[in-house]
Design a protein around this motif. Structure first.
Motif, PDB file in Angstrom:
ATOM      1  N   THR A  90       0.827  -1.206   0.000  1.00 24.56           N
ATOM      2  CA  THR A  90       0.000   0.000   0.000  1.00 24.56           C
ATOM      3  C   THR A  90       0.860   1.254   0.000  1.00 24.56           C
ATOM      4  O   THR A  90       0.594   2.215  -0.738  1.00 24.56           O
ATOM      5  CB  THR A  90      -0.928   0.007   1.224  1.00 24.56           C
ATOM      6  N   ALA A  91       1.904   1.253   0.821  1.00 20.68           N
ATOM      7  CA  ALA A  91       2.813   2.406   0.861  1.00 20.68           C
ATOM      8  C   ALA A  91       3.456   2.642  -0.503  1.00 20.68           C
ATOM      9  O   ALA A  91       3.676   3.792  -0.917  1.00 20.68           O
ATOM     10  CB  ALA A  91       3.890   2.188   1.921  1.00 20.68           C
ATOM     11  N   THR A  92       3.756   1.564  -1.212  1.00 21.52           N
ATOM     12  CA  THR A  92       4.351   1.690  -2.536  1.00 21.52           C
ATOM     13  C   THR A  92       3.386   2.347  -3.512  1.00 21.52           C
ATOM     14  O   THR A  92       3.769   3.247  -4.275  1.00 21.52           O
ATOM     15  CB  THR A  92       4.772   0.306  -3.058  1.00 21.52           C
ATOM     16  N   ILE A  93       2.128   1.913  -3.508  1.00 20.96           N
ATOM     17  CA  ILE A  93       1.134   2.484  -4.420  1.00 20.96           C
ATOM     18  C   ILE A  93       0.931   3.969  -4.129  1.00 20.96           C
ATOM     19  O   ILE A  93       0.910   4.805  -5.045  1.00 20.96           O
ATOM     20  CB  ILE A  93      -0.203   1.731  -4.320  1.00 20.96           C
ATOM     21  N   VAL A  94       0.780   4.312  -2.865  1.00 25.11           N
ATOM     22  CA  VAL A  94       0.614   5.722  -2.499  1.00 25.11           C
ATOM     23  C   VAL A  94       1.883   6.504  -2.831  1.00 25.11           C
ATOM     24  O   VAL A  94       1.822   7.656  -3.273  1.00 25.11           O
ATOM     25  CB  VAL A  94       0.259   5.861  -1.010  1.00 25.11           C
ATOM     26  N   GLY A  95       3.047   5.872  -2.654  1.00 24.42           N
ATOM     27  CA  GLY A  95       4.299   6.521  -2.998  1.00 24.42           C
ATOM     28  C   GLY A  95       4.422   6.794  -4.487  1.00 24.42           C
ATOM     29  O   GLY A  95       4.947   7.837  -4.902  1.00 24.42           O
ATOM     30  N   VAL A  96       3.952   5.868  -5.305  1.00 24.94           N
ATOM     31  CA  VAL A  96       3.932   6.089  -6.759  1.00 24.94           C
ATOM     32  C   VAL A  96       3.070   7.302  -7.088  1.00 24.94           C
ATOM     33  O   VAL A  96       3.431   8.134  -7.932  1.00 24.94           O
ATOM     34  CB  VAL A  96       3.420   4.830  -7.484  1.00 24.94           C
ATOM     35  N   TYR A  97       1.932   7.403  -6.422  1.00 26.90           N
ATOM     36  CA  TYR A  97       1.051   8.564  -6.608  1.00 26.90           C
ATOM     37  C   TYR A  97       1.785   9.849  -6.229  1.00 26.90           C
ATOM     38  O   TYR A  97       1.793  10.826  -7.001  1.00 26.90           O
ATOM     39  CB  TYR A  97      -0.203   8.376  -5.763  1.00 26.90           C
ATOM     40  N   ALA A  98       2.401   9.869  -5.053  1.00 26.22           N
ATOM     41  CA  ALA A  98       3.087  11.073  -4.583  1.00 26.22           C
ATOM     42  C   ALA A  98       4.279  11.422  -5.471  1.00 26.22           C
ATOM     43  O   ALA A  98       4.518  12.594  -5.787  1.00 26.22           O
ATOM     44  CB  ALA A  98       3.536  10.879  -3.132  1.00 26.22           C
ATOM     45  N   PHE A  99       5.032  10.411  -5.882  1.00 29.46           N
ATOM     46  CA  PHE A  99       6.204  10.636  -6.735  1.00 29.46           C
ATOM     47  C   PHE A  99       5.788  11.265  -8.062  1.00 29.46           C
ATOM     48  O   PHE A  99       6.384  12.251  -8.520  1.00 29.46           O
ATOM     49  CB  PHE A  99       6.925   9.314  -6.974  1.00 29.46           C
ATOM     50  N   THR A 100       4.755  10.712  -8.695  1.00 30.72           N
ATOM     51  CA  THR A 100       4.314  11.220  -9.990  1.00 30.72           C
ATOM     52  C   THR A 100       3.691  12.599  -9.842  1.00 30.72           C
ATOM     53  O   THR A 100       3.836  13.452 -10.729  1.00 30.72           O
ATOM     54  CB  THR A 100       3.315  10.244 -10.630  1.00 30.72           C
ATOM     55  N   LEU A 101       3.011  12.837  -8.730  1.00 27.91           N
ATOM     56  CA  LEU A 101       2.424  14.150  -8.476  1.00 27.91           C
ATOM     57  C   LEU A 101       3.519  15.212  -8.404  1.00 27.91           C
ATOM     58  O   LEU A 101       3.387  16.308  -8.975  1.00 27.91           O
ATOM     59  CB  LEU A 101       1.628  14.115  -7.178  1.00 27.91           C
ATOM     60  N   LEU A 102       4.610  14.910  -7.718  1.00 29.68           N
ATOM     61  CA  LEU A 102       5.711  15.857  -7.616  1.00 29.68           C
ATOM     62  C   LEU A 102       6.472  15.984  -8.935  1.00 29.68           C
ATOM     63  O   LEU A 102       6.962  17.064  -9.279  1.00 29.68           O
ATOM     64  CB  LEU A 102       6.671  15.421  -6.507  1.00 29.68           C
ATOM     65  N   LEU A 103       6.574  14.867  -9.653  1.00 34.14           N
ATOM     66  CA  LEU A 103       7.316  14.885 -10.914  1.00 34.14           C
ATOM     67  C   LEU A 103       6.569  15.657 -11.993  1.00 34.14           C
ATOM     68  O   LEU A 103       7.130  16.547 -12.653  1.00 34.14           O
ATOM     69  CB  LEU A 103       7.575  13.456 -11.384  1.00 34.14           C
ATOM     70  N   ALA A 104       5.297  15.325 -12.188  1.00 37.50           N
ATOM     71  CA  ALA A 104       4.511  15.922 -13.264  1.00 37.50           C
ATOM     72  C   ALA A 104       3.759  17.181 -12.831  1.00 37.50           C
ATOM     73  O   ALA A 104       3.272  17.922 -13.688  1.00 37.50           O
ATOM     74  CB  ALA A 104       3.510  14.894 -13.802  1.00 37.50           C
ATOM     75  N   ARG A 105       3.630  17.366 -11.519  1.00 34.07           N
ATOM     76  CA  ARG A 105       2.918  18.522 -10.963  1.00 34.07           C
ATOM     77  C   ARG A 105       1.478  18.572 -11.467  1.00 34.07           C
ATOM     78  O   ARG A 105       0.932  19.620 -11.791  1.00 34.07           O
ATOM     79  CB  ARG A 105       3.659  19.825 -11.271  1.00 34.07           C
ATOM     80  N   ALA A 106       0.881  17.395 -11.543  1.00 37.22           N
ATOM     81  CA  ALA A 106      -0.513  17.273 -11.973  1.00 37.22           C
ATOM     82  C   ALA A 106      -1.100  16.028 -11.331  1.00 37.22           C
ATOM     83  O   ALA A 106      -0.426  14.999 -11.227  1.00 37.22           O
ATOM     84  CB  ALA A 106      -0.605  17.201 -13.496  1.00 37.22           C
ATOM     85  N   THR A 107      -2.360  16.131 -10.911  1.00 41.60           N
ATOM     86  CA  THR A 107      -2.986  15.029 -10.190  1.00 41.60           C
ATOM     87  C   THR A 107      -3.363  13.875 -11.106  1.00 41.60           C
ATOM     88  O   THR A 107      -3.269  12.709 -10.711  1.00 41.60           O
ATOM     89  CB  THR A 107      -4.240  15.531  -9.453  1.00 41.60           C
ATOM     90  N   ARG A 108      -3.797  14.180 -12.326  1.00 43.09           N
ATOM     91  CA  ARG A 108      -4.290  13.122 -13.218  1.00 43.09           C
ATOM     92  C   ARG A 108      -3.224  12.070 -13.517  1.00 43.09           C
ATOM     93  O   ARG A 108      -3.483  10.873 -13.339  1.00 43.09           O
ATOM     94  CB  ARG A 108      -4.826  13.739 -14.507  1.00 43.09           C
ATOM     95  N   PRO A 109      -2.031  12.430 -13.968  1.00 44.89           N
ATOM     96  CA  PRO A 109      -1.027  11.375 -14.195  1.00 44.89           C
ATOM     97  C   PRO A 109      -0.623  10.664 -12.913  1.00 44.89           C
ATOM     98  O   PRO A 109      -0.282   9.481 -12.939  1.00 44.89           O
ATOM     99  CB  PRO A 109       0.159  12.134 -14.811  1.00 44.89           C
ATOM    100  N   ALA A 110      -0.668  11.359 -11.785  1.00 46.52           N
ATOM    101  CA  ALA A 110      -0.353  10.716 -10.510  1.00 46.52           C
ATOM    102  C   ALA A 110      -1.364   9.623 -10.197  1.00 46.52           C
ATOM    103  O   ALA A 110      -1.005   8.514  -9.769  1.00 46.52           O
ATOM    104  CB  ALA A 110      -0.321  11.753  -9.392  1.00 46.52           C
ATOM    105  N   LEU A 111      -2.643   9.934 -10.408  1.00 52.27           N
ATOM    106  CA  LEU A 111      -3.697   8.944 -10.183  1.00 52.27           C
ATOM    107  C   LEU A 111      -3.529   7.760 -11.132  1.00 52.27           C
ATOM    108  O   LEU A 111      -3.637   6.599 -10.717  1.00 52.27           O
ATOM    109  CB  LEU A 111      -5.072   9.586 -10.368  1.00 52.27           C
ATOM    110  N   PHE A 112      -3.280   8.046 -12.397  1.00 50.68           N
ATOM    111  CA  PHE A 112      -3.121   6.971 -13.371  1.00 50.68           C
ATOM    112  C   PHE A 112      -1.917   6.099 -13.038  1.00 50.68           C
ATOM    113  O   PHE A 112      -1.971   4.869 -13.161  1.00 50.68           O
ATOM    114  CB  PHE A 112      -2.998   7.550 -14.784  1.00 50.68           C
ATOM    115  N   ALA A 113      -0.818   6.704 -12.618  1.00 49.04           N
ATOM    116  CA  ALA A 113       0.370   5.926 -12.251  1.00 49.04           C
ATOM    117  C   ALA A 113       0.056   4.983 -11.093  1.00 49.04           C
ATOM    118  O   ALA A 113       0.470   3.811 -11.092  1.00 49.04           O
ATOM    119  CB  ALA A 113       1.519   6.861 -11.878  1.00 49.04           C
ATOM    120  N   ALA A 114      -0.684   5.473 -10.096  1.00 45.53           N
ATOM    121  CA  ALA A 114      -1.053   4.632  -8.956  1.00 45.53           C
ATOM    122  C   ALA A 114      -1.973   3.495  -9.387  1.00 45.53           C
ATOM    123  O   ALA A 114      -1.817   2.344  -8.937  1.00 45.53           O
ATOM    124  CB  ALA A 114      -1.730   5.480  -7.886  1.00 45.53           C
TER     125      ALA A 114
END
Length: 412
Positions: A90-114
C-alpha cells in the motif's frame, strides 16, 4: 467525479491507500503454507525472533526484521508472514502517486500511475508474500518522493527532505543491496539538476549535500544490523561489522547452479519467463500464484518509454525525459550487476517505474490521443480480473487448470 477528486490530492491519496490495502489483504492467508522464497525469509525471521544467530547472511536484516515483526504481532501463520508486505505494498502504491504528483505537478497522471501500479500485478503479488523486494521497493519509492520534495523545497525545509531521502535510501539498502545503484543515480541526478538550475534544492551546495546523503544513508544501513548484536550465538560486533559486508559480497557474487526459472534481463520487459511462486494443493483445492505483469500495462508501457524518449529528446520535454531515463537506468543496471542468475522478480522495481512512465506519456500526449487516455483502463482492469485467480491463489478446477492462462511457452 474524477475532476473533483483531482482538486483534492490528499483525499485521493487516502482513497488509493484504502483500496490498495483492501485489495492486498483480502485472501492474503492463501496459500496457508510457505511459498517460493518465503522458505528462506520467513525461516530467517523466525530465527531473528529467537535472537539465536545470523541466518540468510547474503542479505541485510531489515526486510527479515519486518517479517519477524509481523510474526510477533500476528502469529507464525500466513497472516503474520505477509502482514507487513501488504502494508508496504500500500505504501508503494501511495508513494507512486506522490512521486508522480511531484514529478509531473498534476494530479491526473499521478492517479493513473497509482492505478497502473495497483493493477500491474507485480506489486499485487509481491505485497502478498513474505519476500524482501516489497520492502526495498517501498523504501525506494518514498526516498524518491523525498528527493523530489527536496528539489522543490525552500532553504528552510530542504535539509529535512534531503535527510529523509538519505535515511530511506539507507533503509532500502538495509533490505537488499539491489538498492545501491539507485543511491548512486540520485547523487548524479542531484548534480545534474542543480547544474541546470542552481536555485533547485533550496540552494544547497553540492559537496555538503552529497556528504549528508552518504553519511546518513550509510549510518541508517548499518543501524539495521542492530538486532544481530543481541544474538546468543556469534553476535555481531563493531569489529565484525565491516568484514561481514565482505562475506555478504562473496555470497552475492557466487556462481549458482542453473535454475528452471532463470532468465536474462532483456526478457523481463517482454515477460517471456514469469515465475510460478506456487502451484499445488492447499486447503482442499489446487491453487496457484504466478508472478506475471499485466500485459495491458507492461507491454503498453514499453511503447510509452519510446514515446517519452521522443518527447524528451525531440520536444525538450523534461518530465517525460526524466521518466524514460529512470526506467532505462532501472533495467540497464541488471545488464552489469554481477549476478550469475537472473529471475523475473528482479524486474519488480523497473515495472513500478514503468507505470510512472506510462502515466506521464499518456498525460503528455493526451491531446494527440484526443483525451481518451482513460480508455487504457478498460483492458488493464480486464486483464487483472482475468489473471486474478492465479495471482491470489484462488481455488482452481483441476491440476491442469493453469493452461487457461498460458499465452506463451515460457509461461508454463
Amino acid at each position: 467525479m474524477l475532476d473533483r477528486l483531482e482538486q483534492r490530492p490528499a483525499l485521493l491519496a487516502l482513497l488509493i491507500a484504502v483500496v490498495a490495502q483492501a485489495l492486498f489483504t483480502i485472501g492474503v492467508e492463501r496459500p496457508s503454507i510457505l511459498l517460493f522464497d518465503e522458505v528462506h525469509y520467513v525461516t530467517a525471521a523466525r530465527v531473528l525472533l529467537d535472537f539465536s544467530h545470523i541466518t540468510n547472511p547474503e542479505h541485510p536484516m531489515l526486510g527479515k526484521s519486518l517479517i519477524a515483526l509481523g510474526i510477533h504481532l500476528f502469529g507464525d501463520n500466513a497472516i503474520g508472514w505477509r502482514a507487513f508486505s501488504t502494508l508496504f505494498g500500500t505504501a508503494t502504491i501511495v508513494g507512486v502517486y506522490a512521486f508522480t504528483l511531484l514529478l509531473a505537478r498534476a494530479t491526473r497522471p499521478a492517479l493513473f500511475a497509482a492505478i497502473f501500479a495497483l493493477l500491474g500485478q507485480m506489486v499485487f503479488v509481491q505485497a502478498r508474500i513474505g519476500m524482501l523486494d516489497i520492502f526495498m521497493g517501498g523504501f525506494l519509492v518514498w526516498a524518491g518522493v523525498a528527493f523530489l520534495a527536496a528539489m522543490r523545497a525552500d532553504s528552510r525545509r530542504v535539509w529535512v527532505w534531503w535527510t529523509a531521502s538519505a535515511m530511506l535510501f539507507g533503509a532500502a539498502v538495509g533490505v537488499k543491496w539491489a538498492a545501491v545503484p539507485y543511491v548512486a543515480f540520485t547523487g548524479l541526478a542531484f548534480l545534474w539538476l542543480r547544474h541546470r538550475d542552481p536555485g533547485r534544492f533550496g540552494g544547497m551546495h553540492g559537496l555538503p549535500a552529497l556528504a549528508v546523503m552518504g553519511v546518513v544513508s550509510i549510518a541508517t544501513y548499518f543501524a539495521t544490523f542492530a538486532p544481530a548484536f543481541f544474538d546468543e550465538t556469534g553476535p555481531m560486533t563493531l569489529e565484525r561489522l565491516i568484514p561481514f559486508q565482505l562475506e555478504m559480497w562473496a555470497l552475492q557474487t557466487q556462481v549458482l547452479a542453473p535454475h528452471n526459472y532463470q532468465s536474462s534481463w532483456w526478457t523481463w520487459p517482454l515477460m517471456l519467463r514469469p515465475i510460478w511462486y506456487f502451484y499445488e494443493p492447499d486447503q482442499g483445492a489446487m491453487r496457484g500464484v504466478l508472478l506475471i505483469g499485466n500485459p495491458a500495462i507492461l507491454w503498453t508501457g514499453l511503447v510509452a518509454v519510446a514515446a517519452c524518449w521522443w518527447a524528451g529528446l525531440r520536444q525538450k520535454a523534461g518530465v517525460p525525459l526524466a521518466a524514460a531515463m529512470l526506467w532505462t537506468f532501472s533495467i540497464g543496471i541488471w545488464a552489469i550487476i554481477p549476478k550469475s542468475l537472473g529471475f523475473f522478480y528482479y524486474y519488480y522495481l523497473p515495472s513500478i517505474i514503468l507505470c510512472v512512465v506510462l502515466a506521464v506519456a499518456l498525460h503528455h500526449w493526451r491531446d494527440a490521443l484526443k483525451r481518451r487516455d482513460e480508455w487504457l483502463l478498460i483492458p488493464a482492469v480486464g486483464a487483472f480480473a482475468y489473471f486474478y485467480p492465479i495471482l491470489s491463489a484462488q481455488a482452481l478446477s483441476s491440476e491442469r487448470a493453469f493452461t487457461r492462462w498460458m499465452w506463451l511457452p515460457g509461461w508454463a
